[in-house]
Design a protein around this motif. Structure first.
Motif, mmCIF file in Angstrom:
data_model
loop_
_atom_site.group_PDB
_atom_site.id
_atom_site.type_symbol
_atom_site.label_atom_id
_atom_site.label_comp_id
_atom_site.label_asym_id
_atom_site.label_seq_id
_atom_site.Cartn_x
_atom_site.Cartn_y
_atom_site.Cartn_z
ATOM 1 N N GLY A 1 45.825 25.494 -8.066
ATOM 2 C CA GLY A 1 46.737 24.460 -7.595
ATOM 3 C C GLY A 1 48.018 24.340 -8.383
ATOM 4 N N GLY A 2 48.364 25.391 -9.128
ATOM 5 C CA GLY A 2 49.574 25.365 -9.938
ATOM 6 C C GLY A 2 50.751 26.031 -9.249
ATOM 7 N N ASP A 3 51.951 25.798 -9.786
ATOM 8 C CA ASP A 3 53.190 26.349 -9.242
ATOM 9 C C ASP A 3 53.742 27.388 -10.219
ATOM 10 N N PHE A 4 53.608 28.667 -9.860
ATOM 11 C CA PHE A 4 54.046 29.751 -10.743
ATOM 12 C C PHE A 4 55.529 29.662 -11.084
ATOM 13 N N SER A 5 56.345 29.147 -10.168
ATOM 14 C CA SER A 5 57.793 29.085 -10.409
ATOM 15 C C SER A 5 58.138 28.189 -11.595
ATOM 16 N N LYS A 6 57.180 27.383 -12.021
ATOM 17 C CA LYS A 6 57.418 26.481 -13.154
ATOM 18 C C LYS A 6 56.965 27.088 -14.482
ATOM 19 N N LEU A 7 56.542 28.343 -14.458
ATOM 20 C CA LEU A 7 56.128 29.043 -15.678
ATOM 21 C C LEU A 7 57.271 29.901 -16.196
ATOM 22 N N ASN A 8 57.532 29.847 -17.477
ATOM 23 C CA ASN A 8 58.557 30.675 -18.116
ATOM 24 C C ASN A 8 57.887 31.908 -18.717
ATOM 25 N N MET A 9 58.310 33.098 -18.268
ATOM 26 C CA MET A 9 57.720 34.340 -18.768
ATOM 27 C C MET A 9 58.692 35.065 -19.687
ATOM 28 N N VAL A 10 58.195 35.486 -20.858
ATOM 29 C CA VAL A 10 59.005 36.256 -21.809
ATOM 30 C C VAL A 10 58.184 37.438 -22.304
ATOM 31 N N ILE A 11 58.872 38.431 -22.868
ATOM 32 C CA ILE A 11 58.189 39.576 -23.478
ATOM 33 C C ILE A 11 57.839 39.223 -24.922
ATOM 34 N N SER A 12 56.603 39.446 -25.293
ATOM 35 C CA SER A 12 56.159 39.138 -26.646
ATOM 36 C C SER A 12 56.896 39.976 -27.676
ATOM 37 N N ILE B 1 46.322 22.381 -22.756
ATOM 38 C CA ILE B 1 46.345 23.412 -21.719
ATOM 39 C C ILE B 1 44.907 23.892 -21.538
ATOM 40 N N HIS B 2 44.312 23.531 -20.415
ATOM 41 C CA HIS B 2 42.893 23.815 -20.225
ATOM 42 C C HIS B 2 42.584 24.648 -18.993
ATOM 43 N N SER B 3 43.581 24.855 -18.128
ATOM 44 C CA SER B 3 43.384 25.642 -16.913
ATOM 45 C C SER B 3 44.728 26.206 -16.472
ATOM 46 N N PRO B 4 44.738 27.196 -15.560
ATOM 47 C CA PRO B 4 46.003 27.773 -15.101
ATOM 48 C C PRO B 4 46.989 26.764 -14.516
ATOM 49 N N LYS B 5 46.507 25.678 -13.934
ATOM 50 C CA LYS B 5 47.436 24.671 -13.423
ATOM 51 C C LYS B 5 48.278 24.085 -14.553
ATOM 52 N N ASP B 6 47.685 24.017 -15.741
ATOM 53 C CA ASP B 6 48.392 23.473 -16.904
ATOM 54 C C ASP B 6 49.471 24.413 -17.432
ATOM 55 N N PHE B 7 49.576 25.614 -16.850
ATOM 56 C CA PHE B 7 50.617 26.555 -17.275
ATOM 57 C C PHE B 7 52.007 26.104 -16.821
ATOM 58 N N GLU B 8 52.045 25.186 -15.878
ATOM 59 C CA GLU B 8 53.340 24.695 -15.400
ATOM 60 C C GLU B 8 54.155 24.110 -16.557
ATOM 61 N N GLY B 9 55.437 24.520 -16.623
ATOM 62 C CA GLY B 9 56.321 24.013 -17.660
ATOM 63 C C GLY B 9 56.112 24.644 -19.023
ATOM 64 N N LYS B 10 55.227 25.645 -19.085
ATOM 65 C CA LYS B 10 54.923 26.291 -20.354
ATOM 66 C C LYS B 10 55.536 27.694 -20.412
ATOM 67 N N THR B 11 55.446 28.327 -21.603
ATOM 68 C CA THR B 11 55.978 29.675 -21.800
ATOM 69 C C THR B 11 54.851 30.668 -22.020
ATOM 70 N N TYR B 12 54.863 31.718 -21.209
ATOM 71 C CA TYR B 12 53.890 32.807 -21.347
ATOM 72 C C TYR B 12 54.574 34.006 -21.990
ATOM 73 N N ALA B 13 53.979 34.538 -23.051
ATOM 74 C CA ALA B 13 54.510 35.724 -23.729
ATOM 75 C C ALA B 13 53.583 36.897 -23.460
ATOM 76 N N GLY B 14 54.081 37.913 -22.755
ATOM 77 C CA GLY B 14 53.245 39.057 -22.395
ATOM 78 C C GLY B 14 53.875 40.372 -22.753
ATOM 79 N N TRP B 15 53.310 41.454 -22.191
ATOM 80 C CA TRP B 15 53.792 42.801 -22.513
ATOM 81 C C TRP B 15 54.612 43.420 -21.387
ATOM 82 N N GLY B 16 54.734 42.735 -20.255
ATOM 83 C CA GLY B 16 55.571 43.235 -19.171
ATOM 84 C C GLY B 16 54.912 44.290 -18.316
ATOM 85 N N GLY B 17 53.587 44.236 -18.179
ATOM 86 C CA GLY B 17 52.863 45.216 -17.382
ATOM 87 C C GLY B 17 53.122 45.047 -15.900
#
Length: 334
Positions: free
Chosen positions: A164-175, A133-149
């Protein structure tokens, strides 16, 4: 440095009492002098190197010299912006995005930012170095854990779209607050603050890839954190506000000149962190508090307007708000 958005405002009373006691002990002589004006500062989180200048001002007697008896505490009853809005404290530590949301809400909060603790956004996205994972485009199909701000999703949408990435392919969860180790198997991406989280990783020999937010999109170089105050305080106690900021500026200037000694001062109030970590963090932030400015705490309309426009574009807020309604430099020392 931030905590899970939902749990950040649920600090235990014991933690706050500990911080208040520590600050009170440092200023116990002050309370014996009835001429000193009591001032309460509510942090955004536990004491850390973002706040060092205030603790340096306390330790070095700058607040006392200004006629102030300053007590620094952690938030216990809700978000700091709300606590300041309802008069639970004189000053608070918040963030540009939170102030903007507060000013544009259905029931706007009567708060303003009065100083930037750091001149540029020193945060970014982090991944485990062994993952491809080297750039935001590589976030596709991955899981992001955040604080829900409030603006978190918008930022991810923006940086992924720009790359050039597709946000709909990112999985967001609360850390769950498990820290950087979760990047190995529980999550793929987190939002870190370079002067704190990245230092922890370095000390633990945990390899990461770091993508600085302001390099991904210049609109995301906003002020985080900032000192806020209630508009009533600004109107009715302008001299107290000026004295507080003048002493605080001296504290941050001390932290810039003396990062190692400042780290030792901070450890009195943040004993859970090693002196090595605090020193590394302090040495990094010493060059950030007044980066690109000769006046500590100063802010610019352009920075506020750029991020406000961004928030409107991505639906975080419904309408733009003039920068002058969100911040002021008028109380800063000349």
């Amino acid at each position: 440095m931030r905590k899970n958005w939902k749990s950040m405002v649920k600090m235990t009373a014991a933690a706050a009492m500990t911080a208040a006691f520590a600050a009170g002990m440092a200023g116990c002589g002050n309370r014996a002098e009835t001429s000193l004006e009591p001032v309460t500062v509510i942090l955004d989180y536990v004491a850390n190197t973002n706040h060092t200048g205030m603790y340096a001002a306390l330790d070095q007697g700058y607040y006392k010299e200004a006629g102030l008896d300053v007590n620094i505490i952690e938030p216990t009853e809700g978000a700091t912006a709300t606590l300041i809005a309802v008069g639970k404290g004189d000053f608070g530590i918040s963030y540009q995005e939170d102030v903007t949301v507060a000013r544009t809400s259905q029931d706007p909060l009567p708060i303003k930012a009065i100083a930037a603790l750091i001149q540029h956004n020193t945060s970014g996205f982090v991944t485990y170095a062994d993952k491809d994972i080297h750039s935001p485009k590589d976030f596709e199909g991955k899981t992001y854990a955040g604080w829900g701000g409030p603006g978190e999703e918008a930022v991810l949408k923006a940086v992924m779209a720009k790359d050039g990435g597709d946000f709909s392919k990112l999985n967001m969860v609360i850390s769950d607050g498990s820290g950087f180790e979760a990047l190995k198997d529980e999550a793929d991406i987190m939002w870190f603050f370079e002067g704190w989280d990245n230092v922890k990783c370095k000390l633990s020999n945990f390899p990461i890839n770091y993508m600085e937010l302001r390099r991904l999109d210049e609109r995301l170089d906003y002020y985080t954190p900032v000192i806020i105050a209630n508009e009533d305080t600004l109107k009715n106690k302008p001299e107290m506000v000026k004295k507080f900021l003048a002493a605080t500026a001296k504290g941050y200037e001390y932290a810039i000149r003396q990062p190692q000694e400042s780290a030792r001062i901070l450890q009195k109030y943040a004993p859970d962190y090693s002196l090595e970590m605090l020193t590394m963090s302090q040495e990094y932030l010493a060059g950030k508090y007044m980066e690109d400015t000769d006046r500590w705490g100063s802010m610019k309309d352009s920075v506020w307007d750029n991020y406000t426009d961004f928030m409107v574009e991505y639906g975080v807020i419904d309408k733009a708000v003039p920068a002058g309604e969100c911040y002021t430099n008028e109380f800063l020392p000349q």
